[in-house]
Design an enzyme around this catalytic site. Structure first.
Site, PDB file in Angstrom:
ATOM      1  N   ARG A  15       0.815  -1.216   0.000  1.00 27.43           N
ATOM      2  CA  ARG A  15       0.000   0.000   0.000  1.00 27.43           C
ATOM      3  C   ARG A  15       0.849   1.267   0.000  1.00 27.43           C
ATOM      4  NH1 ARG A  15      -2.273  -3.444  -1.475  1.00 27.43           N
ATOM      5  NH2 ARG A  15      -4.058  -4.552  -0.636  1.00 27.43           N
TER       6      ARG A  15
ATOM      7  N   SER B 128     -10.236  -0.295   4.379  1.00 25.53           N
ATOM      8  CA  SER B 128      -9.434  -0.787   5.506  1.00 25.53           C
ATOM      9  C   SER B 128      -8.685   0.357   6.174  1.00 25.53           C
ATOM     10  CB  SER B 128      -8.426  -1.818   5.022  1.00 25.53           C
ATOM     11  OG  SER B 128      -9.118  -2.968   4.592  1.00 25.53           O
TER      12      SER B 128
ATOM     13  N   GLU C 152      -3.471   2.253   7.332  1.00 24.61           N
ATOM     14  CA  GLU C 152      -3.388   2.253   5.864  1.00 24.61           C
ATOM     15  C   GLU C 152      -3.982   3.566   5.345  1.00 24.61           C
ATOM     16  OE1 GLU C 152      -4.651  -1.322   3.832  1.00 24.61           O
ATOM     17  OE2 GLU C 152      -5.623  -0.127   2.261  1.00 24.61           O
TER      18      GLU C 152
HETATM   19  C1  LIG Z   1     -15.415   0.628   0.488  1.00 21.32           C
HETATM   20  C2  LIG Z   1     -13.935   0.697   0.212  1.00 21.32           C
HETATM   21  C3  LIG Z   1     -13.241  -0.440  -0.186  1.00 21.32           C
HETATM   22  C4  LIG Z   1     -11.866  -0.399  -0.426  1.00 21.32           C
HETATM   23  N1  LIG Z   1     -11.221  -1.541  -0.813  1.00 21.32           N
HETATM   24  C5  LIG Z   1      -9.889  -1.492  -1.082  1.00 21.32           C
HETATM   25  C6  LIG Z   1      -9.187  -2.683  -1.505  1.00 21.32           C
HETATM   26  O1  LIG Z   1      -9.738  -3.757  -1.664  1.00 21.32           O
HETATM   27  N2  LIG Z   1      -7.859  -2.562  -1.754  1.00 21.32           N
HETATM   28  C7  LIG Z   1      -7.186  -1.387  -1.614  1.00 21.32           C
HETATM   29  O2  LIG Z   1      -5.970  -1.346  -1.876  1.00 21.32           O
HETATM   30  N3  LIG Z   1      -7.818  -0.259  -1.215  1.00 21.32           N
HETATM   31  C8  LIG Z   1      -9.146  -0.289  -0.950  1.00 21.32           C
HETATM   32  N4  LIG Z   1      -9.796   0.860  -0.539  1.00 21.32           N
HETATM   33  C9  LIG Z   1      -9.038   2.126  -0.402  1.00 21.32           C
HETATM   34  C10 LIG Z   1      -9.021   2.973  -1.698  1.00 21.32           C
HETATM   35  O3  LIG Z   1      -9.970   2.492  -2.595  1.00 21.32           O
HETATM   36  C11 LIG Z   1      -7.629   2.938  -2.347  1.00 21.32           C
HETATM   37  O4  LIG Z   1      -6.620   3.353  -1.444  1.00 21.32           O
HETATM   38  C12 LIG Z   1      -7.552   3.809  -3.606  1.00 21.32           C
HETATM   39  O5  LIG Z   1      -6.282   3.633  -4.182  1.00 21.32           O
HETATM   40  C13 LIG Z   1      -7.783   5.291  -3.312  1.00 21.32           C
HETATM   41  O6  LIG Z   1      -7.818   6.006  -4.516  1.00 21.32           O
HETATM   42  P1  LIG Z   1      -8.278   7.534  -4.520  1.00 21.32           P
HETATM   43  O7  LIG Z   1      -8.201   8.045  -5.911  1.00 21.32           O
HETATM   44  O8  LIG Z   1      -9.585   7.673  -3.832  1.00 21.32           O
HETATM   45  O9  LIG Z   1      -7.097   8.199  -3.646  1.00 21.32           O
HETATM   46  P2  LIG Z   1      -7.230   9.348  -2.550  1.00 21.32           P
HETATM   47  O10 LIG Z   1      -7.938   8.821  -1.346  1.00 21.32           O
HETATM   48  O11 LIG Z   1      -7.750  10.585  -3.161  1.00 21.32           O
HETATM   49  O12 LIG Z   1      -5.684   9.545  -2.191  1.00 21.32           O
HETATM   50  C14 LIG Z   1      -4.967   8.498  -1.555  1.00 21.32           C
HETATM   51  C15 LIG Z   1      -3.480   8.886  -1.552  1.00 21.32           C
HETATM   52  O13 LIG Z   1      -3.005   8.947  -2.895  1.00 21.32           O
HETATM   53  C16 LIG Z   1      -2.456  10.236  -3.197  1.00 21.32           C
HETATM   54  N5  LIG Z   1      -2.772  10.499  -4.607  1.00 21.32           N
HETATM   55  C17 LIG Z   1      -4.003  10.547  -5.190  1.00 21.32           C
HETATM   56  N6  LIG Z   1      -3.874  10.791  -6.513  1.00 21.32           N
HETATM   57  C18 LIG Z   1      -2.546  10.900  -6.763  1.00 21.32           C
HETATM   58  C19 LIG Z   1      -1.773  11.146  -7.942  1.00 21.32           C
HETATM   59  N7  LIG Z   1      -2.341  11.320  -9.158  1.00 21.32           N
HETATM   60  N8  LIG Z   1      -0.424  11.204  -7.818  1.00 21.32           N
HETATM   61  C20 LIG Z   1       0.195  11.030  -6.611  1.00 21.32           C
HETATM   62  N9  LIG Z   1      -0.472  10.788  -5.469  1.00 21.32           N
HETATM   63  C21 LIG Z   1      -1.834  10.723  -5.547  1.00 21.32           C
HETATM   64  C22 LIG Z   1      -3.156  11.173  -2.220  1.00 21.32           C
HETATM   65  O14 LIG Z   1      -2.415  12.360  -1.990  1.00 21.32           O
HETATM   66  C23 LIG Z   1      -3.245  10.296  -0.982  1.00 21.32           C
HETATM   67  O15 LIG Z   1      -2.013  10.295  -0.281  1.00 21.32           O
HETATM   68  C24 LIG Z   1     -11.166   0.841  -0.285  1.00 21.32           C
HETATM   69  C25 LIG Z   1     -11.872   1.995   0.097  1.00 21.32           C
HETATM   70  C26 LIG Z   1     -13.235   1.942   0.337  1.00 21.32           C
HETATM   71  C27 LIG Z   1     -13.973   3.190   0.747  1.00 21.32           C
END
Ligand SMILES: Cc1cc2nc3c(=O)[nH]c(=O)nc-3n(C[C@H](O)[C@H](O)[C@H](O)COP(=O)(O)OP(=O)(O)OC[C@H]3O[C@@H](n4cnc5c(N)ncnc54)[C@H](O)[C@@H]3O)c2cc1C
Length: 306
Positions: A177, A227, A297
């Site tokens: 992660r 998570s 995480e």
């Molecule tokens: C119901 C639910 C289920 C989930 N299941 C999983 C799962 O099975 N596996 C899993 O790994 N995660 C899971 N997650 C967590 C989430 O989906 C992941 O972490 C996903 O990668 C977040 O993407 P985001 O675009 O929303 O990132 P954000 O929440 O917007 O950002 C997360 C991090 O990434 C950085 N970031 C965002 N975009 C960029 C970019 N373009 N360049 C550099 N840094 C950037 C942000 O600054 C921050 O530090 C789940 C979340 C929820 C709510």
């Protein structure tokens, strides 16, 4: 508090694509968090580069925002500019076969695209909510499959120099992660994924199977950030929290989910402090019971409470 000169410069550059004092509870899936000084949504790469230049001139800190599915913002809000990547969403099938996706492409669009074009290999991401940029920063995955297994290269843009670079998978420093290559303030602009040609029906069947499995194992009908803790080596954070007797534990509007103990859900009106309080309770209970120190995480950002 942002200086009025900086506010004015942001407004001149981005017009209505910048908003000030925006509550992050509206921009994150947990629905908690205080205001960001500014929320900027550049409409293309050129504007992103100009915005970074402006941030450097005015010494404004930047935070990348994908879709906010893995962010917990403190009640006191965030300094500087939150840069939303959602307008960068070019998505193309390329030779190889490969798929090119800009950072603002959503997980749902990518999955749909792969089904429609009969491209296999990325199905495991179905239902991992977020954008491609967020997936890269988090090396998002499930079970033993992660982004590092399917990414060929990521195009990055340095916030310090505005230089772009193409980093091959090995140079990205993907970990559990995490992605070391994106931790020094670089934004992931786009990703090239390795895929294989397949029957669209088969790709769809696998996607449907995985989405169905999530429906039964995760509380998807209430706001959460997925998570909260990383799984410790050889164990599961959810199993440990459940064993410590914390399922259903509440603080204000926040609750440790009964369906999946590694999820904290917002039952309505939760604050960041409620969620942080439950994180602390879970940590202490697991430490006392098993001597294990849980690591978060979810990315916790923002101004600390007094
Ligand atoms: C119901 C639910 C289920 C989930 N299941 C999983 C799962 O099975 N596996 C899993 O790994 N995660 C899971 N997650 C967590 C989430 O989906 C992941 O972490 C996903 O990668 C977040 O993407 P985001 O675009 O929303 O990132 P954000 O929440 O917007 O950002 C997360 C991090 O990434 C950085 N970031 C965002 N975009 C960029 C970019 N373009 N360049 C550099 N840094 C950037 C942000 O600054 C921050 O530090 C789940 C979340 C929820 C709510």
């Amino acid at each position: 508090m942002m200086a009025s000169r900086a506010r004015h410069a942001l407004q001149t550059l981005l017009e209505d694509r910048v908003k000030f004092d925006v509550p992050m509870s509206r921009k994150t899936s947990l629905r908690v968090g205080g205001p960001a000084d500014a929320l900027a949504t550049p409409r293309n790469r050129e504007e992103m580069v100009a915005l970074l230049e402006l941030c450097r001139q005015h010494h404004l800190p930047r935070t990348w925002l994908g879709a906010g599915f893995n962010l917990l913002i403190q009640e006191n809000g965030l300094d500087g500019v939150v840069v939303c990547t959602k307008k960068l969403r070019r998505l193309e099938a390329r030779p190889g076969p490969t798929v090119f996706a800009e950072c603002g492409v959503s997980h749902a669009s990518l999955t749909r695209f792969c089904v429609e074009h009969g491209l296999a290999g990325l199905e495991f991401g179905a239902g991992i909510p977020g954008t491609i940029g967020g997936w890269m920063a988090m090396n998002a995955g499930i079970g033993d499959r992660e982004q590092k297994d399917v990414v060929l290269e990521v195009e990055t843009l340095s916030a310090e120099t505005s230089e772009t670079q193409i980093l091959r998978r090995e140079a990205l420093g993907f970990g559990y992660r995490s992605c070391a290559g994106l931790e020094q303030g670089a934004v992931a602009l786009s990703t090239l994924f390795e895929v294989t040609a397949a029957d669209p029906g088969q790709v769809k069947a696998e996607v449907d199977r995985l989405l169905g499995a999530r429906q039964t194992s995760q509380p998807l009908d209430v706001p959460s950030c997925g998570s909260v803790f990383r799984n410790p080596e050889g164990d599961y954070a959810g199993r440990l929290i459940e064993q410590a007797g914390l399922c259903g534990e509440r603080l204000g509007g926040a609750e440790i989910s009964r369906r999946h103990a590694n999820f904290i859900v917002n039952r309505g009106g939760a604050t960041a402090d409620d969620v942080l309080g439950l994180i602390d309770r879970a940590r202490r209970a697991v430490r006392t019971m098993a001597g294990i120190e849980l690591q978060t995480e979810v990315r916790i950002l923002g101004r600390m409470s007094e």
